[in-house]
Write an enzyme that holds these catalytic residues in place. Structure first.
Site, PDB file in Angstrom:
ATOM      1  N   HIS A 130      69.049  17.649  84.696  1.00  0.00           N
ATOM      2  CA  HIS A 130      68.573  18.439  85.824  1.00  0.00           C
ATOM      3  C   HIS A 130      68.442  19.898  85.384  1.00  0.00           C
ATOM      4  O   HIS A 130      69.350  20.450  84.752  1.00  0.00           O
ATOM      5  CB  HIS A 130      69.565  18.300  86.988  1.00  0.00           C
ATOM      6  CG  HIS A 130      69.253  19.205  88.129  1.00  0.00           C
ATOM      7  ND1 HIS A 130      68.003  19.298  88.676  1.00  0.00           N
ATOM      8  CD2 HIS A 130      70.040  20.093  88.807  1.00  0.00           C
ATOM      9  CE1 HIS A 130      68.023  20.175  89.653  1.00  0.00           C
ATOM     10  NE2 HIS A 130      69.239  20.680  89.748  1.00  0.00           N
ATOM     11  N   CYS A 148      70.004  17.160  94.204  1.00  0.00           N
ATOM     12  CA  CYS A 148      69.456  17.215  92.834  1.00  0.00           C
ATOM     13  C   CYS A 148      69.730  15.943  92.048  1.00  0.00           C
ATOM     14  O   CYS A 148      69.172  15.739  90.968  1.00  0.00           O
ATOM     15  CB  CYS A 148      70.011  18.432  92.104  1.00  0.00           C
ATOM     16  SG  CYS A 148      69.771  19.955  93.023  1.00  0.00           S
ATOM     17  N   ASN A 194      64.420  25.414  89.326  1.00  0.00           N
ATOM     18  CA  ASN A 194      65.187  24.248  89.756  1.00  0.00           C
ATOM     19  C   ASN A 194      64.447  23.593  90.926  1.00  0.00           C
ATOM     20  O   ASN A 194      64.269  24.215  91.966  1.00  0.00           O
ATOM     21  CB  ASN A 194      66.586  24.737  90.171  1.00  0.00           C
ATOM     22  CG  ASN A 194      67.455  23.649  90.791  1.00  0.00           C
ATOM     23  OD1 ASN A 194      66.993  22.551  91.088  1.00  0.00           O
ATOM     24  ND2 ASN A 194      68.722  23.973  91.003  1.00  0.00           N
TER      25      ASN A 194
HETATM   26  N1  COA Z   1      68.935  39.800  90.656  1.00  0.00           N
HETATM   27  C1  COA Z   1      69.786  40.816  90.389  1.00  0.00           C
HETATM   28  N2  COA Z   1      71.079  40.794  90.722  1.00  0.00           N
HETATM   29  C2  COA Z   1      71.544  39.685  91.322  1.00  0.00           C
HETATM   30  C3  COA Z   1      70.718  38.592  91.639  1.00  0.00           C
HETATM   31  C4  COA Z   1      69.358  38.685  91.278  1.00  0.00           C
HETATM   32  N3  COA Z   1      68.473  37.702  91.514  1.00  0.00           N
HETATM   33  N4  COA Z   1      71.449  37.648  92.244  1.00  0.00           N
HETATM   34  C5  COA Z   1      72.715  38.112  92.337  1.00  0.00           C
HETATM   35  N5  COA Z   1      72.758  39.360  91.776  1.00  0.00           N
HETATM   36  C6  COA Z   1      73.923  40.233  91.643  1.00  0.00           C
HETATM   37  C7  COA Z   1      74.979  39.955  92.671  1.00  0.00           C
HETATM   38  O1  COA Z   1      74.682  40.650  93.873  1.00  0.00           O
HETATM   39  C8  COA Z   1      76.221  40.495  91.997  1.00  0.00           C
HETATM   40  O2  COA Z   1      76.219  41.898  92.113  1.00  0.00           O
HETATM   41  P1  COA Z   1      77.604  42.696  92.320  1.00  0.00           P
HETATM   42  O3  COA Z   1      78.414  42.411  91.095  1.00  0.00           O
HETATM   43  O4  COA Z   1      77.142  44.098  92.428  1.00  0.00           O
HETATM   44  O5  COA Z   1      78.198  42.124  93.569  1.00  0.00           O
HETATM   45  C9  COA Z   1      75.972  40.167  90.517  1.00  0.00           C
HETATM   46  O6  COA Z   1      74.554  39.960  90.392  1.00  0.00           O
HETATM   47  C10 COA Z   1      76.718  38.958  90.034  1.00  0.00           C
HETATM   48  O7  COA Z   1      76.514  37.915  90.982  1.00  0.00           O
HETATM   49  P2  COA Z   1      77.105  36.482  90.755  1.00  0.00           P
HETATM   50  O8  COA Z   1      76.678  35.582  91.863  1.00  0.00           O
HETATM   51  O9  COA Z   1      78.569  36.614  90.456  1.00  0.00           O
HETATM   52  O10 COA Z   1      76.336  36.072  89.399  1.00  0.00           O
HETATM   53  P3  COA Z   1      76.656  34.936  88.384  1.00  0.00           P
HETATM   54  O11 COA Z   1      76.903  35.520  87.058  1.00  0.00           O
HETATM   55  O12 COA Z   1      77.617  33.912  88.925  1.00  0.00           O
HETATM   56  O13 COA Z   1      75.241  34.195  88.283  1.00  0.00           O
HETATM   57  C11 COA Z   1      74.114  32.242  89.115  1.00  0.00           C
HETATM   58  C12 COA Z   1      74.694  33.623  89.451  1.00  0.00           C
HETATM   59  C13 COA Z   1      73.596  31.632  90.389  1.00  0.00           C
HETATM   60  C14 COA Z   1      72.964  32.414  88.108  1.00  0.00           C
HETATM   61  C15 COA Z   1      75.234  31.361  88.462  1.00  0.00           C
HETATM   62  O14 COA Z   1      76.403  31.410  89.277  1.00  0.00           O
HETATM   63  C16 COA Z   1      74.818  29.955  88.328  1.00  0.00           C
HETATM   64  O15 COA Z   1      73.927  29.657  87.560  1.00  0.00           O
HETATM   65  N6  COA Z   1      75.450  29.013  89.052  1.00  0.00           N
HETATM   66  C17 COA Z   1      75.035  27.644  89.082  1.00  0.00           C
HETATM   67  C18 COA Z   1      74.044  27.533  90.189  1.00  0.00           C
HETATM   68  C19 COA Z   1      73.224  26.291  90.138  1.00  0.00           C
HETATM   69  O16 COA Z   1      72.895  25.825  89.074  1.00  0.00           O
HETATM   70  N7  COA Z   1      72.905  25.762  91.317  1.00  0.00           N
HETATM   71  C20 COA Z   1      72.098  24.635  91.494  1.00  0.00           C
HETATM   72  C21 COA Z   1      72.843  23.403  91.179  1.00  0.00           C
HETATM   73  S1  COA Z   1      71.881  22.034  91.530  1.00  0.00           S
END
Ligand code: COA
Length: 324
Positions: free
Chosen positions: A251, A111, A281
């Site tokens: 980004h 990215c 993204n």
């Molecule tokens: N829809 C519904 N539920 C979802 C889901 C979706 N698309 N994706 C994950 N979940 C669920 C998970 O299974 C988990 O369920 P559980 O509590 O029953 O196990 C719950 O949501 C929480 O998951 P988690 O991964 O802890 O969520 P989070 O609050 O960390 O949010 C992101 C996930 C990816 C949105 C967040 O971590 C994030 O934005 N990270 C940065 C990622 C990024 O920017 N990457 C690219 C960089 S270039």
């Protein structure tokens, strides 16, 4: 001597896939995706290739720059999702555009790729090796996502953004004023994607999958700490203050990351235009697509000071300050 962006362009595939569309094929919802990421929709390639999207974006950037493809002497493609490993994206774009006089090669800094390409081009142009360069961030990430993994596939989209960068005689307040870039390979596996495994009679196969695998919370922590720090360093290198920056184009991974960066920098969200709502993204393509959309909307005025910042897999990060 300054090195300046003189044309921008972008392209996305025709198919627009909303969060509601995804909720029909996955256990997810618009509420979950939008509240955690700011994303409402993304464009997904069906017939389009990375190279076609890249060439369309590059053609638009060349038109804005009022240059012909033959005027370009360097093309850098920033991508993690070329259509084929050989030839690379930049050479494919060269063929499509007929940029016969260019040297063309790809880089992969995920990215941050567009920022790393800009840094490379800055060095080439400042040293007088080349005059006019084309840099392209282009991705079809939909080929790398596991469409049964709701934790990752909802985040990404496909598309391309390009910029024509030229050496010119403008003074020190124009063009690229300051840049930083960095990497932390030690933490690289928090956002990874396997390649085809080694396939010869002497190896045992590993079990890394060829899909994006991410520890979202680790990536989030990395981004909210590193991005504002990199921006502050680049602004200092440009001998400016963050208050003097008119626009911050980051980004487009996640709205909450951008809000956190704005807060750490003490700057209002109005200075941080976003497009992840409609684009998702798009890795190396995110920053140049946003730059093109903001540029074409007329929001950038001559003399404005603009920050571009990328971050992602590697881990990698980069920030640049431009005088427009
Ligand atoms: N829809 C519904 N539920 C979802 C889901 C979706 N698309 N994706 C994950 N979940 C669920 C998970 O299974 C988990 O369920 P559980 O509590 O029953 O196990 C719950 O949501 C929480 O998951 P988690 O991964 O802890 O969520 P989070 O609050 O960390 O949010 C992101 C996930 C990816 C949105 C967040 O971590 C994030 O934005 N990270 C940065 C990622 C990024 O920017 N990457 C690219 C960089 S270039």
């Amino acid at each position: 001597m300054s090195v300046k962006i003189i044309g921008t362009g972008s392209a996305v595939p025709k198919l627009r896939v909303t969060n509601e569309d995804l909720s029909r094929i996955l256990d997810t919802s618009d509420e979950w995706i939008y509240s955690r990421t700011g994303i409402k929709a993304r464009h997904i390639a069906v017939e389009e290739t990375t190279a076609q999207l890249a060439a369309e974006a590059a053609g638009a950037a060349l038109s804005m720059a009022q240059l012909a493809a033959e005027d370009i002497d360097l093309i850098i493609g920033a991508t993690a999702t070329p259509d084929r490993l050989l030839p690379g994206l930049a050479c494919e774009v060269q063929r499509i555009l007929g940029a016969a006089h260019a040297a063309a090669f790809d880089i992969n800094a995920a990215c941050s790729g567009f920022l790393f390409a800009l840094n490379i081009v800055n060095a080439y142009l400042r040293s007088g090796v080349y005059q006019n360069a084309l840099i392209i961030g282009a991705e079809t990430l939909s080929r790398l996502t596991d469409w049964t993994d709701r934790g990752t596939c909802v985040l990404f989209g496909d598309g391309a953004g390009a910029a024509v960068v030229a050496a010119d005689g403008a003074g020190e307040t124009r063009g690229i004023l300051g840049m930083v870039q960095g990497s932390d390979g030690g933490r690289g596996m928090v956002l990874s994607c396997g390649n085809r495994p080694l396939n010869n009679p002497y190896v045992n196969h590993g079990n890394e999958t060829p899909y994006v695998d991410m520890n979202g919370q680790e990536v989030y922590k990395f981004a909210v700490k590193t991005v504002p720090a990199a921006i502050a360093q680049a602004v200092e290198a440009a001998r400016l203050t963050v208050e003097e920056i008119d626009l911050f184009l980051l980004h487009q991974a996640n709205y909450r990351i951008i809000e956190a960066a704005a807060k750490r920098l003490g700057q209002p969200m109005e200075k941080f235009p976003t497009n992840m709502q409609e684009r998702g993204n798009i890795s190396a393509a995110s920053v140049p697509i946003l730059l093109d959309e903001v540029n074409r909307s007329g929001k950038i005025k001559e003399g404005d000071k603009i920050v571009l910042a990328g971050f992602g897999a590697g881990l990698t990060w980069g920030a640049a300050v431009l005088g427009w």
